[in-house]
Design an enzyme around this catalytic site. Structure first.
Site, PDB file in Angstrom:
ATOM      1  N   LYS A  74       0.425 -92.605 -10.836  1.00 60.83           N
ATOM      2  CA  LYS A  74       0.198 -92.818 -12.607  1.00 60.83           C
ATOM      3  C   LYS A  74       1.432 -93.062 -13.683  1.00 60.83           C
ATOM      4  O   LYS A  74       1.626 -92.345 -13.575  1.00 60.83           O
ATOM      5  CB  LYS A  74      -1.122 -91.804 -13.112  1.00 60.83           C
ATOM      6  CG  LYS A  74      -1.470 -91.727 -14.234  1.00 60.83           C
ATOM      7  CD  LYS A  74      -2.411 -90.449 -15.060  1.00 60.83           C
ATOM      8  CE  LYS A  74      -2.306 -90.576 -16.543  1.00 60.83           C
ATOM      9  NZ  LYS A  74      -3.656 -89.883 -16.535  1.00 60.83           N
TER      10      LYS A  74
ATOM     11  N   GLU B  40       2.575 -88.605 -11.373  1.00 60.54           N
ATOM     12  CA  GLU B  40       2.374 -89.091 -12.770  1.00 60.54           C
ATOM     13  C   GLU B  40       3.389 -88.985 -13.140  1.00 60.54           C
ATOM     14  O   GLU B  40       3.586 -87.941 -14.224  1.00 60.54           O
ATOM     15  CB  GLU B  40       1.578 -88.591 -14.232  1.00 60.54           C
ATOM     16  CG  GLU B  40       1.766 -89.067 -15.332  1.00 60.54           C
ATOM     17  CD  GLU B  40       0.698 -88.303 -16.257  1.00 60.54           C
ATOM     18  OE1 GLU B  40       1.003 -88.548 -17.819  1.00 60.54           O
ATOM     19  OE2 GLU B  40      -0.341 -88.079 -16.364  1.00 60.54           O
TER      20      GLU B  40
END
Length: 346
Positions: A222, A180
């Site tokens: 992500k 992420e």
């Protein structure tokens, strides 16, 4: 890494983004959870946090829309009031348990206004412990601010290397890494600036993932959507956001990555669903052929209405669960390009 484990990682990564489902991020730190409880007038206690998380994972039919849940260190160790472990409840319902493993973003020395995510020290042993608890994937978040003279090359490269080292340790331990790198929405930067930064960040991240020998088929990306800053004078419409985001990702994300699960980054639930819907509509158009699935990994954009309804009261649990499931179903519709504002009135 043995062939059997490589197959496991591929299968889990595919399950997380398959069948039109997404991820529910309920990995708020205790401090963040307490802050939200305080704003809602809920006691900031471990038992209150446990009760709230029980409300979420026992929502009837949650597995129809959610493939995996990201837990916090406290949460993965918690149980229902009757003593049933949260992990068992999730597994029995067909939801894959995961866990956040970074320890937060700290000031990056020599780089005013920029952060580096920490938590690599002792990570191998912590990952082994989480695997034994039943986790099958993990998450690490890096934050990249956009502003006057930032992000710097040093900040981008330091965070990209940390993400890659984390991902490699995850796969060594048998966990699918959720990678992420978040370009923050805070600020007055334009969508164009966000796109330039996002491309640079993702280029660096995948360079480092390759250098650390991370198997791309066994991970999930992500990322942020490509958005103008919250205080930018011009906010782009749904189609503009969808096209900028998809084009950006096509330039930098390898086809071997099985799925992209967008973060909400502080967007409202309705806006996050609408933008996700626009991207999935675009993915079905003749102009684009996407090699990876588009999914979601939302936290507040799914949870917030439930927290507002619950208020820490047992009597409100069914209504709070319905609010949670409604947002999850809106996102499920968005993955199929079937979301509309009319769903919010249902």
């Amino acid at each position: 890494m043995g062939q059997f484990r490589m197959t496991d990682l591929r299968n889990i990564a595919r399950r997380l983004v398959a069948g039109g489902k997404g991820l529910l991020a309920m990995d708020e730190s205790n401090a963040t959870c307490n802050k939200r409880f305080a704003a809602a007038g809920i006691p900031q206690t471990e038992d209150a946090r446990r009760a709230y998380r029980e409300l979420i994972i026992t929502a009837p039919g949650l597995s129809e829309t959610i493939s995996g849940t990201i837990l916090y260190d406290e949460t993965i160790r918690q149980t229902k009031k009757d003593g049933t472990p949260f992990v068992k409840i999730l597994v029995d319902s067909g939801i894959i348990p995961g866990v956040k493993v970074d320890v937060g973003a700290k000031d990056l020395a020599g780089h005013p206004g920029e952060k580096i995510t920490e938590g690599l020290d002792g990570l191998r042993e912590r990952l082994k412990g989480y695997f034994q608890m039943g986790a099958r994937f993990a998450k690490w978040r890096a934050v990249i601010a956009v502003g006057d003279g930032i992000p710097s090359r040093g900040c981008i490269e330091a965070n990209a290397q940390a993400l890659a080292r984390y991902a490699s340790l995850c796969q060594e331990t048998g966990l699918v890494p959720i990678v992420e790198p978040e370009v923050l929405m805070d600020g007055e930067h334009t969508q164009r600036q966000c796109r330039v930064v996002t491309e640079e960040v993702l280029h660096n991240v995948f360079d480092q993932l390759y250098a650390q020998r991370v198997m791309l088929e066994g991970m999930i990306l992500k990322p942020n959507m490509v958005l103008a800053g919250l205080t930018c004078h011009r906010q782009d419409n749904l189609d503009e956001v969808a096209e900028a985001t998809v084009e950006c990702l096509l330039r930098v994300v390898p086809a071997s990555v099985p799925g992209i699960a967008f973060l909400s980054g502080g967007q409202s639930g309705e806006l996050a669903s609408a933008r996700l819907n626009a991207m999935n509509l675009l993915a079905r158009s003749p102009k684009f052929r996407l090699p990876w699935a588009l999914a979601f990994s939302f936290a507040r954009a799914i949870q917030h209405p439930a927290l507002d309804v619950w208020h820490g009261q047992d009597a409100n649990v069914p209504a709070a669960q319905q609010a949670l499931l409604h947002r999850a179903k809106c996102n499920l519709a968005a993955l199929n390009g079937e979301y509309s504002a009319a769903m919010e009135k249902t």
